[in-house]
Design a protein around this motif. Structure first.
Motif, PDB file in Angstrom:
ATOM      1  N   HIS A 105      35.907 -21.546  42.536  1.00 27.46           N
ATOM      2  CA  HIS A 105      36.377 -20.159  42.514  1.00 27.46           C
ATOM      3  C   HIS A 105      36.578 -19.617  43.937  1.00 27.46           C
ATOM      4  N   ASP A 106      35.594 -19.832  44.772  1.00 30.59           N
ATOM      5  CA  ASP A 106      35.667 -19.253  46.118  1.00 30.59           C
ATOM      6  C   ASP A 106      36.750 -19.909  46.959  1.00 30.59           C
ATOM      7  N   ARG A 107      36.992 -21.212  46.740  1.00 27.71           N
ATOM      8  CA  ARG A 107      38.093 -21.882  47.448  1.00 27.71           C
ATOM      9  C   ARG A 107      39.428 -21.313  47.002  1.00 27.71           C
ATOM     10  N   VAL A 108      39.611 -21.162  45.682  1.00 30.05           N
ATOM     11  CA  VAL A 108      40.885 -20.668  45.141  1.00 30.05           C
ATOM     12  C   VAL A 108      41.194 -19.277  45.707  1.00 30.05           C
ATOM     13  N   PHE A 109      40.212 -18.379  45.656  1.00 32.23           N
ATOM     14  CA  PHE A 109      40.506 -17.002  46.072  1.00 32.23           C
ATOM     15  C   PHE A 109      40.540 -16.841  47.588  1.00 32.23           C
ATOM     16  N   ALA A 110      39.827 -17.717  48.287  1.00 30.99           N
ATOM     17  CA  ALA A 110      39.981 -17.730  49.753  1.00 30.99           C
ATOM     18  C   ALA A 110      41.434 -18.055  50.095  1.00 30.99           C
ATOM     19  N   ALA A 111      42.022 -19.001  49.371  1.00 32.81           N
ATOM     20  CA  ALA A 111      43.387 -19.453  49.684  1.00 32.81           C
ATOM     21  C   ALA A 111      44.450 -18.448  49.270  1.00 32.81           C
ATOM     22  N   VAL A 112      44.364 -17.939  48.034  1.00 32.73           N
ATOM     23  CA  VAL A 112      45.478 -17.137  47.523  1.00 32.73           C
ATOM     24  C   VAL A 112      45.286 -15.638  47.709  1.00 32.73           C
ATOM     25  N   ALA A 134      37.270 -22.366  55.978  1.00 35.87           N
ATOM     26  CA  ALA A 134      37.945 -23.645  55.707  1.00 35.87           C
ATOM     27  C   ALA A 134      39.436 -23.412  55.483  1.00 35.87           C
ATOM     28  N   GLU A 135      39.779 -22.369  54.722  1.00 33.09           N
ATOM     29  CA  GLU A 135      41.197 -22.086  54.467  1.00 33.09           C
ATOM     30  C   GLU A 135      41.909 -21.617  55.738  1.00 33.09           C
ATOM     31  N   LEU A 136      41.198 -20.813  56.521  1.00 34.30           N
ATOM     32  CA  LEU A 136      41.771 -20.311  57.774  1.00 34.30           C
ATOM     33  C   LEU A 136      42.069 -21.471  58.724  1.00 34.30           C
ATOM     34  N   ASP A 137      41.160 -22.445  58.753  1.00 36.22           N
ATOM     35  CA  ASP A 137      41.379 -23.603  59.618  1.00 36.22           C
ATOM     36  C   ASP A 137      42.567 -24.433  59.128  1.00 36.22           C
ATOM     37  N   ALA A 138      42.674 -24.583  57.815  1.00 36.90           N
ATOM     38  CA  ALA A 138      43.818 -25.327  57.269  1.00 36.90           C
ATOM     39  C   ALA A 138      45.120 -24.597  57.596  1.00 36.90           C
ATOM     40  N   TYR A 139      45.056 -23.275  57.550  1.00 40.37           N
ATOM     41  CA  TYR A 139      46.245 -22.472  57.833  1.00 40.37           C
ATOM     42  C   TYR A 139      46.670 -22.610  59.293  1.00 40.37           C
ATOM     43  N   THR A 140      45.714 -22.507  60.206  1.00 39.59           N
ATOM     44  CA  THR A 140      46.093 -22.620  61.615  1.00 39.59           C
ATOM     45  C   THR A 140      46.566 -24.041  61.941  1.00 39.59           C
ATOM     46  N   THR A 141      46.106 -25.031  61.164  1.00 44.24           N
ATOM     47  CA  THR A 141      46.626 -26.391  61.345  1.00 44.24           C
ATOM     48  C   THR A 141      48.109 -26.444  60.971  1.00 44.24           C
ATOM     49  N   VAL A 142      48.471 -25.815  59.869  1.00 44.49           N
ATOM     50  CA  VAL A 142      49.895 -25.783  59.471  1.00 44.49           C
ATOM     51  C   VAL A 142      50.704 -25.002  60.508  1.00 44.49           C
ATOM     52  N   VAL A 178      57.687 -17.264  59.377  1.00 40.42           N
ATOM     53  CA  VAL A 178      56.996 -18.530  59.654  1.00 40.42           C
ATOM     54  C   VAL A 178      55.584 -18.501  59.045  1.00 40.42           C
ATOM     55  N   ALA A 179      54.886 -17.390  59.200  1.00 41.67           N
ATOM     56  CA  ALA A 179      53.513 -17.280  58.691  1.00 41.67           C
ATOM     57  C   ALA A 179      53.485 -17.322  57.165  1.00 41.67           C
ATOM     58  N   SER A 180      54.513 -16.793  56.550  1.00 48.94           N
ATOM     59  CA  SER A 180      54.588 -16.797  55.087  1.00 48.94           C
ATOM     60  C   SER A 180      54.915 -18.196  54.553  1.00 48.94           C
ATOM     61  N   PHE A 181      55.899 -18.849  55.173  1.00 48.07           N
ATOM     62  CA  PHE A 181      56.190 -20.243  54.809  1.00 48.07           C
ATOM     63  C   PHE A 181      54.929 -21.100  54.972  1.00 48.07           C
ATOM     64  N   ALA A 182      54.195 -20.856  56.056  1.00 43.14           N
ATOM     65  CA  ALA A 182      53.015 -21.680  56.360  1.00 43.14           C
ATOM     66  C   ALA A 182      51.931 -21.514  55.293  1.00 43.14           C
ATOM     67  N   LEU A 183      51.782 -20.311  54.767  1.00 46.56           N
ATOM     68  CA  LEU A 183      50.737 -20.099  53.758  1.00 46.56           C
ATOM     69  C   LEU A 183      51.043 -20.893  52.495  1.00 46.56           C
ATOM     70  N   VAL A 184      52.295 -20.857  52.067  1.00 50.37           N
ATOM     71  CA  VAL A 184      52.660 -21.610  50.863  1.00 50.37           C
ATOM     72  C   VAL A 184      52.503 -23.109  51.123  1.00 50.37           C
ATOM     73  N   GLU A 185      52.928 -23.540  52.301  1.00 48.68           N
ATOM     74  CA  GLU A 185      52.795 -24.955  52.687  1.00 48.68           C
ATOM     75  C   GLU A 185      51.329 -25.390  52.646  1.00 48.68           C
ATOM     76  N   GLN A 186      50.459 -24.538  53.157  1.00 53.73           N
ATOM     77  CA  GLN A 186      49.036 -24.891  53.177  1.00 53.73           C
ATOM     78  C   GLN A 186      48.476 -25.055  51.768  1.00 53.73           C
ATOM     79  N   ILE A 187      48.843 -24.146  50.871  1.00 52.01           N
ATOM     80  CA  ILE A 187      48.352 -24.263  49.495  1.00 52.01           C
ATOM     81  C   ILE A 187      48.913 -25.532  48.870  1.00 52.01           C
ATOM     82  N   LEU A 188      50.191 -25.803  49.116  1.00 52.84           N
ATOM     83  CA  LEU A 188      50.837 -27.009  48.558  1.00 52.84           C
ATOM     84  C   LEU A 188      50.101 -28.279  48.956  1.00 52.84           C
ATOM     85  N   GLU A 189      49.551 -28.296  50.150  1.00 52.24           N
ATOM     86  CA  GLU A 189      48.906 -29.513  50.670  1.00 52.24           C
ATOM     87  C   GLU A 189      47.506 -29.705  50.105  1.00 52.24           C
ATOM     88  N   ALA A 190      46.953 -28.666  49.467  1.00 53.92           N
ATOM     89  CA  ALA A 190      45.583 -28.755  48.959  1.00 53.92           C
ATOM     90  C   ALA A 190      45.558 -29.591  47.675  1.00 53.92           C
TER      91      ALA A 190
END
Lengths: 307, 307
Positions: free
Chosen positions: A189-196, A255-263, B202-214
Motif C-alpha cells: 500500500h505505502d509503495r503504491v501511494f508513494a508512487a502515484v 525509495a520512489e523519490l530516488d527512482a524518480y531522480t534516477t529517471v 519532462v518531469a511529467s513524462f519522467a513520473l509515468v516512466e518511473q511507474i512503468l519501470e516498477a
C-alpha cells in the motif's frame, strides 16, 4: 443488504471521511444503527449532531462517557490525522469490547500498523487497517456525502493477527457504501501511494519552489500556461497534511523519490547528448501508458488527489 | 485599425498557428490583404484553400512560384517545426524583398536566432523572432480560429540588427489579433519557457516512466487518482514535439532541470530527517505562490500547455 451487524458505529474525527461513512450506511445502505461521534472540537461535534450525521457525542477526555460510547460498538472508525493513531488507540484500548472491530482511514499504513501494535498489544487482532481513496475539494462534516464512496476504491491491509471474520466485516461495511474493496500488505500500500500520489505532490511543490527561487520568478509566473497549471494544481494542497504524509510514509517515499531522480538523470543525459531517439522512445512510452490509463477510466472528474 | 500595411502575408506551414493568424487578421481585424500559403503537404494546402484561410498557394520547390509568392510581401510567418527554420530561411532568402518583415512562431528562440543568422546573413535584420503562446488540443488548419490569440501572450525577441520599425510592424500585426505583446531577449525567453513549460513536461513524462519501470506498475496505475491525473496530463503530449523542444532548448532546459533536482534533493534531505518544519515551510510557500498565480488569472481554461 449488508451481511453484518450494524447496531453501533463510533467515529473518532467526524469530518468529510467519517461523516460520509455514517451518511452512506444510513442513507444509502438503509442501515439504522446508532452513530456516536468523538472529537476534540466541540464545534465540529455540535455541527455533526445538528446535521444528523451522528446521533450522540462523547468527549475523549471523559472516561465514563467514552466507555459508554464504546460499549457494544460493532465498528470503530478512526478518521483523525494519522499522527493521532497511537494516542487515540491507547485511549480507546481499555474500553474496547472483544466483539468490536476497529478500522481507520489513514492515507499511510506501515506507520499506522506500528502505532496500532504499540497501542493495542494483543488487541491489535481487532484492528483492520484501511484506506478509503476518496476526497473532495472541501473538507469537514458539512462536506460529507452519502455517495462519496460510490465507485471508489478502499484498500484494506489485514494483519496476520486479524481473524478472517474481522476483515470480512470491515469489507462488508465498505461494500455497503458502494466502494470496491482491495486487499494488500501495508508495505505494498505505502509503495503504491508513494508512487502515484505522494511523489507527484512533492514533485509539484518542488517545481513551484524552484521557480520561486529564481531571480526572474515574477516574469516566469507571468508566462506560465496550461502545462504549469496542470502540473502544479496539487501544489496548492495543504502544507500540514503533506508534511505529515511525507514523514509518515518516509521510507517508501524516499525509495520512489530516488527512482524518480534516477529517471530524471537519464533524461538529463539524453537531452545533454541531444539523443532524440532515446527521448522520443521514453516520451512515447509515457504517452501510451497515460492514454491507456485514462481510457481505462482514469480518475473520476470530481476526485481530488488521493491522500 | 492596425497601423501597418497588410497587402500580402506569406505563411510557411498553414496549420493551427498560421491559419489562425490569417483568420484573425481577416475576420477579426478586418484586414483585406492577400494570404499565400506555402507547405510541403499538398493536402494541407488544398484544405486551407478550400476553407478560405489562404487565397493562393505556392510550392517550396518551385523557384518561380516561390519568387512570385514572396514578391511584395509585407509579412512572412514561419509556422513550421523549429528544426525547419534554417532550411526554410535559406530557401526564402534569395527571394526576400527589402521591405518584407519575417517573423516566426517557434517555441524556442536561441536556436531560431542562430538558424536565422546562418541562413539570412545581413538580411537577418528583417527577421524578428516571435512566439505566440497559444494552442488547442486539436491541430491543423481545420482547428484554426479567428479568436485563438485573443487575450493570449506573444513574445517577441528583437535582434540588435532589427530596425525599430520592423519590430513595431510585427508587434502591430499581433496586437491586431487581440494578443498582448511582450519583448525580451531570446535567452530570457528560453529560460522562462524552460522553467514553466519544458521542465514540467519532462518531469511529467519522467513520473509515468518511473511507474512503468516498477515491477508493480499495473497495481500502481490501478490506484492512481486525481493527483496523478493532473500531474501527468501533459505526459500524453506529442513525443516528437517534446523531443524537438528538449533538444532545441537544451542549454536552458538543462539549467532548469539541475535547479529542479537541487530542490528535490533538499526536500529529500528534509523527508529523510523527518524535518516537518522545513517541509511545511516550503510547501506553504508553494501553495501561496500557486494560489496567487491562479488568482491573478492563471492560464485560461481552454489553454493547452505552452509549447
Amino acid at each position: 443488504m449488508a451481511a453484518f451487524n450494524f447496531n453501533k458505529l463510533v467515529i473518532f474525527g467526524v469530518g468529510l471521511i467519517g461523516g460520509s461513512l455514517a451518511r452512506a450506511l444510513r442513507e444509502r445502505a438503509g442501515l439504522a444503527g446508532e452513530v456516536v461521534g468523538v472529537g476534540r472540537s466541540v464545534k465540529t461535534i455540535e455541527r455533526a449532531l445538528e446535521l444528523g450525521v451522528i446521533d450522540s457525542a462523547a468527549s475523549l477526555d471523559d472516561d465514563i462517557a467514552l466507555g459508554k460510547a464504546l460499549a457494544g460498538a460493532d465498528f470503530v472508525l478512526l478518521a483523525a490525522p494519522v499522527a493521532q493513531t497511537e494516542p487515540l488507540l491507547t485511549r480507546i484500548a481499555p474500553f474496547l469490547d472483544a466483539s468490536t472491530v476497529v478500522t481507520d482511514a489513514g492515507s499511510t499504513k506501515s506507520d499506522v500498523v506500528a502505532a496500532a501494535r504499540a497501542a493495542l498489544g494483543a488487541k491489535v487482532a481487532q484492528f483492520v487497517p484501511g484506506h478509503p481513496i476518496a476526497g473532495r475539494e472541501s473538507s469537514g462534516v458539512d462536506a460529507a456525502l452519502p455517495d462519496l464512496y460510490v465507485g471508489r476504491n478502499v484498500v484494506l491491509c489485514p494483519l496476520a493477527e486479524n481473524p478472517a471474520q474481522a476483515v470480512e466485516r470491515v469489507e462488508a461495511m465498505w461494500l455497503a457504501t458502494g466502494a470496491s474493496v482491495h486487499r494488500m500488505s501495508e508495505a505494498q500500500h505505502d509503495r503504491v501511494f508513494a508512487a502515484v500520489s505522494h511523489l507527484p505532490h512533492v514533485a509539484s511543490f518542488a517545481l513551484v519552489e524552484q521557480i520561486l527561487e529564481a531571480p526572474d520568478a515574477t516574469l516566469k509566473f507571468s508566462f506560465a500556461a496550461g502545462g504549469f497549471r496542470d502540473f502544479t494544481r496539487i501544489a496548492a494542497s495543504s502544507p500540514e497534511m503533506w508534511r505529515d504524509v511525507c514523514i509518515a510514509n518516509r521510507a517508501a517515499l524516499l525509495a520512489e523519490l530516488d527512482a524518480y531522480t534516477t529517471v530524471l538523470a537519464r533524461f538529463r543525459a539524453a537531452i545533454d547528448a541531444s539523443d532524440g531517439a532515446a527521448l522520443e522512445q521514453a516520451f512515447a512510452r509515457s504517452r501510451v501508458a497515460r492514454t491507456e490509463w485514462q481510457e481505462r477510466g482514469g480518475a473520476k472528474p470530481g476526485e481530488t488527489p488521493a491522500k
